[in-house]
Scaffold this motif. Structure first.
Motif, PDB file in Angstrom:
ATOM      1  N   ASN A 101     151.896  -6.198 -47.736  1.00  0.00           N
ATOM      2  CA  ASN A 101     151.116  -6.818 -46.654  1.00  0.00           C
ATOM      3  C   ASN A 101     150.223  -7.947 -47.162  1.00  0.00           C
ATOM      4  OD1 ASN A 101     152.188  -4.903 -44.789  1.00  0.00           O
ATOM      5  ND2 ASN A 101     150.601  -3.434 -45.398  1.00  0.00           N
ATOM      6  N   GLN A 102     150.810  -8.818 -47.970  1.00  0.00           N
ATOM      7  CA  GLN A 102     150.039  -9.930 -48.524  1.00  0.00           C
ATOM      8  C   GLN A 102     149.445 -10.830 -47.441  1.00  0.00           C
ATOM      9  OE1 GLN A 102     149.343 -11.095 -51.982  1.00  0.00           O
ATOM     10  NE2 GLN A 102     149.493  -8.874 -51.986  1.00  0.00           N
ATOM     11  N   GLU A 103     150.164 -10.992 -46.372  1.00  0.00           N
ATOM     12  CA  GLU A 103     149.671 -11.854 -45.291  1.00  0.00           C
ATOM     13  C   GLU A 103     148.396 -11.275 -44.693  1.00  0.00           C
ATOM     14  OE1 GLU A 103     151.163 -13.581 -40.960  1.00  0.00           O
ATOM     15  OE2 GLU A 103     152.650 -12.946 -42.450  1.00  0.00           O
ATOM     16  N   LYS A 104     148.380  -9.946 -44.511  1.00  0.00           N
ATOM     17  CA  LYS A 104     147.199  -9.283 -43.954  1.00  0.00           C
ATOM     18  C   LYS A 104     146.016  -9.396 -44.913  1.00  0.00           C
ATOM     19  CE  LYS A 104     145.601  -4.735 -42.352  1.00  0.00           C
ATOM     20  NZ  LYS A 104     145.969  -3.308 -42.157  1.00  0.00           N
ATOM     21  N   ILE A 105     146.264  -9.206 -46.205  1.00  0.00           N
ATOM     22  CA  ILE A 105     145.195  -9.279 -47.203  1.00  0.00           C
ATOM     23  C   ILE A 105     144.597 -10.678 -47.272  1.00  0.00           C
ATOM     24  CG2 ILE A 105     144.714  -9.155 -49.688  1.00  0.00           C
ATOM     25  CD1 ILE A 105     146.760  -6.876 -49.834  1.00  0.00           C
ATOM     26  N   LYS A 106     145.468 -11.682 -47.297  1.00  0.00           N
ATOM     27  CA  LYS A 106     144.989 -13.061 -47.492  1.00  0.00           C
ATOM     28  C   LYS A 106     144.411 -13.680 -46.233  1.00  0.00           C
ATOM     29  CE  LYS A 106     148.041 -14.114 -51.381  1.00  0.00           C
ATOM     30  NZ  LYS A 106     149.132 -14.952 -51.901  1.00  0.00           N
ATOM     31  N   SER A 107     144.675 -13.081 -45.079  1.00  0.00           N
ATOM     32  CA  SER A 107     144.114 -13.614 -43.838  1.00  0.00           C
ATOM     33  C   SER A 107     142.873 -12.847 -43.392  1.00  0.00           C
ATOM     34  CB  SER A 107     145.157 -13.571 -42.713  1.00  0.00           C
ATOM     35  OG  SER A 107     145.547 -12.233 -42.432  1.00  0.00           O
ATOM     36  N   ALA A 108     142.533 -11.773 -44.114  1.00  0.00           N
ATOM     37  CA  ALA A 108     141.377 -10.954 -43.741  1.00  0.00           C
ATOM     38  C   ALA A 108     140.077 -11.716 -43.971  1.00  0.00           C
ATOM     39  CB  ALA A 108     141.366  -9.663 -44.562  1.00  0.00           C
ATOM     40  N   PRO A 109     139.075 -11.527 -43.098  1.00  0.00           N
ATOM     41  CA  PRO A 109     137.787 -12.216 -43.277  1.00  0.00           C
ATOM     42  C   PRO A 109     137.163 -11.983 -44.652  1.00  0.00           C
ATOM     43  CG  PRO A 109     137.905 -11.211 -41.111  1.00  0.00           C
ATOM     44  CD  PRO A 109     139.114 -10.735 -41.868  1.00  0.00           C
ATOM     45  N   ALA A 110     137.356 -10.778 -45.210  1.00  0.00           N
ATOM     46  CA  ALA A 110     136.783 -10.493 -46.530  1.00  0.00           C
ATOM     47  C   ALA A 110     137.325 -11.449 -47.582  1.00  0.00           C
ATOM     48  CB  ALA A 110     137.077  -9.049 -46.938  1.00  0.00           C
ATOM     49  N   PHE A 111     138.570 -11.878 -47.402  1.00  0.00           N
ATOM     50  CA  PHE A 111     139.190 -12.791 -48.375  1.00  0.00           C
ATOM     51  C   PHE A 111     138.870 -14.248 -48.048  1.00  0.00           C
ATOM     52  CE2 PHE A 111     142.781 -15.328 -49.986  1.00  0.00           C
ATOM     53  CZ  PHE A 111     142.727 -14.975 -51.336  1.00  0.00           C
ATOM     54  N   THR A 112     139.090 -14.643 -46.801  1.00  0.00           N
ATOM     55  CA  THR A 112     138.950 -16.058 -46.427  1.00  0.00           C
ATOM     56  C   THR A 112     137.493 -16.503 -46.319  1.00  0.00           C
ATOM     57  OG1 THR A 112     139.079 -15.502 -44.076  1.00  0.00           O
ATOM     58  CG2 THR A 112     141.144 -16.033 -45.197  1.00  0.00           C
ATOM     59  N   GLN A 113     136.623 -15.609 -45.816  1.00  0.00           N
ATOM     60  CA  GLN A 113     135.235 -16.012 -45.538  1.00  0.00           C
ATOM     61  C   GLN A 113     134.246 -15.577 -46.616  1.00  0.00           C
ATOM     62  OE1 GLN A 113     134.007 -15.027 -41.467  1.00  0.00           O
ATOM     63  NE2 GLN A 113     136.153 -15.037 -40.827  1.00  0.00           N
TER      64      GLN A 113
END
Length: 381
Positions: A101-113
């Motif tokens: 689920n790399q897409e979910k991990i990299k799009s999560a606010p914890a990662f992006t923001q």
């Protein structure tokens, strides 16, 4: 058990020495960070759900106090890698770039923001062991300038994991051996307010007689599991654990950025309000050379200082009217920022006035100031 790779065996030697000196674990973490080319690494014990810390050692760069506060309040619940690490089976390693689920991990606010703005691009770690709601975690990260984690590296981490766990368990056992410290208790009994000493794992080593009485008379501050101070209110308790971790960090000379601001506990039923404060503690036994690293936690109620007159303070210690006012507010648990707002001054001005009161009262810490004020004779002015 996995075989430790030959290029990593020197780390086992550092683990063998980690508990033999106050800097032993710092040497290990620094060596691990440089050897595996990671941005920072963190060894901590925290509540699985709230992330309230009970212990932490760090190596390398870390986010600011504000960034950590924002992470725990807004982004932790979407940090899927960290959640997997906290809730995983012991010595099961996870890396953000190797999880499904790399897409979910990299799009999560914890990662992006949060992670990306703080120069954290890849995270890896595991739970070393778990006791009840508390997990001991070893986690590290890499910035954009580093490469992703590889499967081969994960196998090397897994091989080292049991050795790190055993060394840390020994560290905990050694800390517990210091529970019968009559000398520390006698020192604590010299304070005129409830005080307890905790070790680097937040375990109460000893407490003075006033703290014994205080814990017996109210139920907002308690001794959980017979060894950890805890506040009934969950938000306050998290602040308590963070304050202890920050104070221990200061004693170690580390740069943790948790807040150790005093905690105001409101009235509950017929119980009065009080404030919980912290002070780092680094003590060397001159006879044995043994070094104790921990913190002192104290409770102060308005009643304790209700008889103290500001005029009395001013005359006894030759303070200015402004210094006496600031000292009184500071001793009641107000932060420098709160005093500045209350007195319409800058924080720097308040800090300078507090420094002046330390000199004039021949004290060095807020705890010493409060104890001094509590020992003054009742003023009828």
């Amino acid at each position: 058990m996995e075989m430790v790779q030959s290029q990593d065996t020197f780390l086992l030697g550092l683990l063998l020495d980690a508990n033999r000196s106050p800097q032993g674990w710092q040497f290990f973490l620094d060596a691990f960070r440089q050897h595996f080319n990671v941005h920072s690494c963190h060894l901590y014990i925290a509540n699985q759900q709230t992330l309230a810390p009970r212990f932490q050692d760090v190596s390398g760069a870390q986010p600011s106090e504000l960034a950590l506060k924002v992470y725990m309040e807004r982004f932790f619940e979407t940090d899927y890698t960290h959640l997997a690490i906290l809730r995983g089976e012991p010595n099961t390693w996870y890396a953000s770039n190797l999880m499904p689920n790399q897409e979910k991990i990299k799009s999560a606010p914890a990662f992006t923001q949060w992670a990306i703005p703080n120069n954290i691009h890849y995270v890896a770690g595991c739970t070393l062991f778990r006791e009840g709601d508390w997990s001991c975690v070893f986690v590290h990260n890499r910035s954009e300038s580093h490469e992703e984690y590889s499967s081969q590296e994960m196998a090397r981490f897994k091989a080292l994991g049991p050795y790190i766990e055993k060394a840390l368990q020994l560290r905990i056992q050694l800390a517990e051996y210091k529970k019968d410290r009559l000398r520390i208790k006698s020192v604590l009994n010299s304070f005129r307010l409830p005080v307890a000493t905790v070790n680097e794992f937040g375990e109460v080593i000893t407490q003075n007689n006033l703290m014994d009485e205080f814990l017996f008379k109210q139920n907002s501050l308690t001794l959980s599991e017979g060894k950890h101070l805890a506040l009934a209110n969950e938000i306050n308790d998290k602040q308590l654990q963070m304050g202890i971790a920050q104070s221990v960090s200061c004693a170690k000379g580390l740069g943790l950025t948790y807040s150790n601001q005093a905690i105001k506990v409101s009235k509950a039923d017929d119980q009065g309000a009080f404030t919980v404060g912290f002070q780092e503690l680094l003590e060397r036994d001159e006879s044995t050379g043994e070094v104790f690293v921990g913190a002192m936690v104290y409770a102060v109620s308005p009643e304790l200082l209700s008889f103290v007159s500001k005029q009395q303070i001013r005359e006894l210690f030759n303070l200015t009217h402004s210094e006496a006012q600031v000292l009184y507010l500071f001793s009641c648990g107000l932060s420098l920022k709160d005093i500045a707002l209350n007195e319409n001054k800058s924080v720097n001005t308040v800090r300078e006035q507090i420094h002046n009161t330390y000199i004039k009262t021949n004290t060095k810490t807020q705890l010493q100031l409060i104890s001094l004020l509590a020992s003054l004779p009742v003023s009828h002015a």
